[in-house]
Design a protein around this motif. Structure first.
Motif, PDB file in Angstrom:
ATOM      1  N   TYR A 176      54.424  36.458  43.467  1.00 54.79           N
ATOM      2  CA  TYR A 176      55.842  36.772  43.651  1.00 54.79           C
ATOM      3  C   TYR A 176      56.046  38.268  43.867  1.00 54.79           C
ATOM      4  CZ  TYR A 176      60.807  37.316  42.716  1.00 54.79           C
ATOM      5  OH  TYR A 176      62.131  37.646  42.813  1.00 54.79           O
ATOM      6  N   ALA A 177      55.355  39.095  43.087  1.00 51.26           N
ATOM      7  CA  ALA A 177      55.480  40.547  43.235  1.00 51.26           C
ATOM      8  C   ALA A 177      55.043  40.973  44.636  1.00 51.26           C
ATOM      9  CB  ALA A 177      54.643  41.254  42.174  1.00 51.26           C
ATOM     10  N   LYS A 178      53.977  40.351  45.122  1.00 51.69           N
ATOM     11  CA  LYS A 178      53.500  40.669  46.470  1.00 51.69           C
ATOM     12  C   LYS A 178      54.529  40.238  47.521  1.00 51.69           C
ATOM     13  CE  LYS A 178      49.262  39.536  47.206  1.00 51.69           C
ATOM     14  NZ  LYS A 178      48.056  38.701  47.490  1.00 51.69           N
ATOM     15  N   ALA A 180      57.771  39.812  47.062  1.00 53.73           N
ATOM     16  CA  ALA A 180      58.992  40.606  46.934  1.00 53.73           C
ATOM     17  C   ALA A 180      58.849  41.960  47.614  1.00 53.73           C
ATOM     18  CB  ALA A 180      59.347  40.785  45.462  1.00 53.73           C
ATOM     19  N   SER A 181      57.644  42.533  47.578  1.00 57.71           N
ATOM     20  CA  SER A 181      57.432  43.822  48.249  1.00 57.71           C
ATOM     21  C   SER A 181      57.480  43.665  49.766  1.00 57.71           C
ATOM     22  CB  SER A 181      56.088  44.427  47.829  1.00 57.71           C
ATOM     23  OG  SER A 181      55.012  43.621  48.273  1.00 57.71           O
ATOM     24  N   ALA A 182      57.101  42.468  50.255  1.00 54.79           N
ATOM     25  CA  ALA A 182      57.124  42.217  51.698  1.00 54.79           C
ATOM     26  C   ALA A 182      58.492  41.729  52.176  1.00 54.79           C
ATOM     27  CB  ALA A 182      56.054  41.188  52.066  1.00 54.79           C
ATOM     28  N   ASP A 183      59.247  41.094  51.290  1.00 56.60           N
ATOM     29  CA  ASP A 183      60.556  40.547  51.646  1.00 56.60           C
ATOM     30  C   ASP A 183      61.601  41.053  50.649  1.00 56.60           C
ATOM     31  OD1 ASP A 183      62.795  39.134  52.344  1.00 56.60           O
ATOM     32  OD2 ASP A 183      61.913  37.143  52.084  1.00 56.60           O
ATOM     33  N   PRO A 184      62.356  42.100  50.996  1.00 55.05           N
ATOM     34  CA  PRO A 184      63.344  42.676  50.077  1.00 55.05           C
ATOM     35  C   PRO A 184      64.394  41.675  49.604  1.00 55.05           C
ATOM     36  CG  PRO A 184      63.000  44.100  51.990  1.00 55.05           C
ATOM     37  CD  PRO A 184      62.313  42.806  52.289  1.00 55.05           C
ATOM     38  N   GLY A 187      63.717  40.486  45.867  1.00 61.46           N
ATOM     39  CA  GLY A 187      64.097  41.440  44.833  1.00 61.46           C
ATOM     40  C   GLY A 187      65.596  41.620  44.745  1.00 61.46           C
TER      41      GLY A 187
END
Length: 300
Positions: A176-178, A180-184, A187
């Motif tokens: 999920y963290a990965k 979220a960093s690729a798809d704002p 977040g």
């Protein structure tokens, strides 16, 4: 609107087969689809967590995201108290479906205390995110292990299931963290959901109907969330938990009354719903460093 607190009641309402356990179920998505995804589902609420891994998809979805055909493989989640409704489109889905209730978590401290750290299980909308083939294969192995334990007659099968779920959650947290960093969008959705719930919580505290000694559980019930989730959101937004926020409000109200009212200390303590003046004195001194009388004299 119907509210379901266990899987037996939910399955019965849907006309499907009863689960092996009222608080936990795991199945392949093809099996789940045959039983549940038939036609149109009216609005419902539930007290479940759900994790779905979709490996193949030959139909459209409406998961509340910007696309009706997410790139496979992808993960999709549902959280307690979401309002759900769907209209099934014909088509093929392959993958896994896992559902467990909040009661299942509360009986297993090793996961109930960490579940609130996972924002993907607390979104108001079900937002899918894509995973790699390697991560898909790793997750499928865990799903298989959970299903084997679930269908066994072992006396410790749910201890095994809880361990597998623990592993799965931490693996998904990294994915999920990965994502979220690729798809704002991911977040942003978490922040918007946190802010909205925190605002509703503050409005409750500040409302005239608010009782001074309402518990975290009382507030969570009014907000249709779990106590742990309310604590997690409040901590993410402010750095303090719900109890600290409640106590801050009591201290603020107490200071105002001490400085701007003619109430005696015993009357003031009763107004703030303390059983005895000594309880109020101890509470106030703990957070202010002065007794109510010392604070009153010093301030004046």
């Amino acid at each position: 609107m119907k509210l379901f607190e266990n899987l037996v009641a939910y399955n019965n309402y849907m006309g499907g087969p009863p689960p092996l356990d009222k608080d936990f179920d795991v199945s392949e998505l093809e099996v789940f689809q045959r039983h549940w995804e038939k036609g149109e589902m009216p609005l419902i609420r539930h007290d479940f967590y759900s994790i779905r891994l979709v490996e193949e998809l030959k139909t459209d979805l409406n998961p509340g995201h910007h696309t009706t055909r997410p790139e496979v493989p992808f993960l999709l989640f549902k959280s307690p108290f979401q309002v759900l409704s769907w209209q099934t489109q014909p088509g093929f889905k392959k993958g896994w479906h896992l559902t467990f209730t909040d009661a299942f978590l509360q009986e297993r401290p090793q996961i109930s205390n960490i579940i609130q750290e996972f924002p993907f299980l607390h979104l108001e909308k079900a937002i899918p995110f894509t995973v790699s083939a390697y991560d898909r294969d790793a997750l499928v192995k865990v799903f298989h292990k959970m299903q084997e334990a679930y269908q066994s007659d072992s006396s410790d099968r749910f201890a095994l299931i809880a361990s597998y779920l623990h592993i799965m959650l931490f693996r998904i947290k990294g994915l999920y963290a990965k994502a979220a960093s690729a798809d704002p969008t991911l977040g942003m959705m978490v922040r918007e959901s946190d802010d909205a719930l925190y605002d509703d919580f503050i409005n409750l505290i500040d409302s005239p109907e608010h009782r001074t000694h309402q518990s975290v559980t009382d507030f969570a019930r009014e907000l249709d969330v779990t106590p742990g989730y309310l604590n997690a959101v409040t901590s993410r937004v402010t750095g303090e938990d719900v109890r600290a926020q409640i106590h801050d409000r009591i201290i603020t109200q107490a200071k105002d009354l001490l400085l701007n009212s003619s109430l005696g200390l015993e009357e003031l303590a009763r107004k703030l719903e303390f059983r005895q003046l000594t309880d109020f004195n101890a509470f106030f001194e703990k957070y202010v460093g002065l007794s109510p009388l010392q604070f009153q004299q010093k301030s004046r």
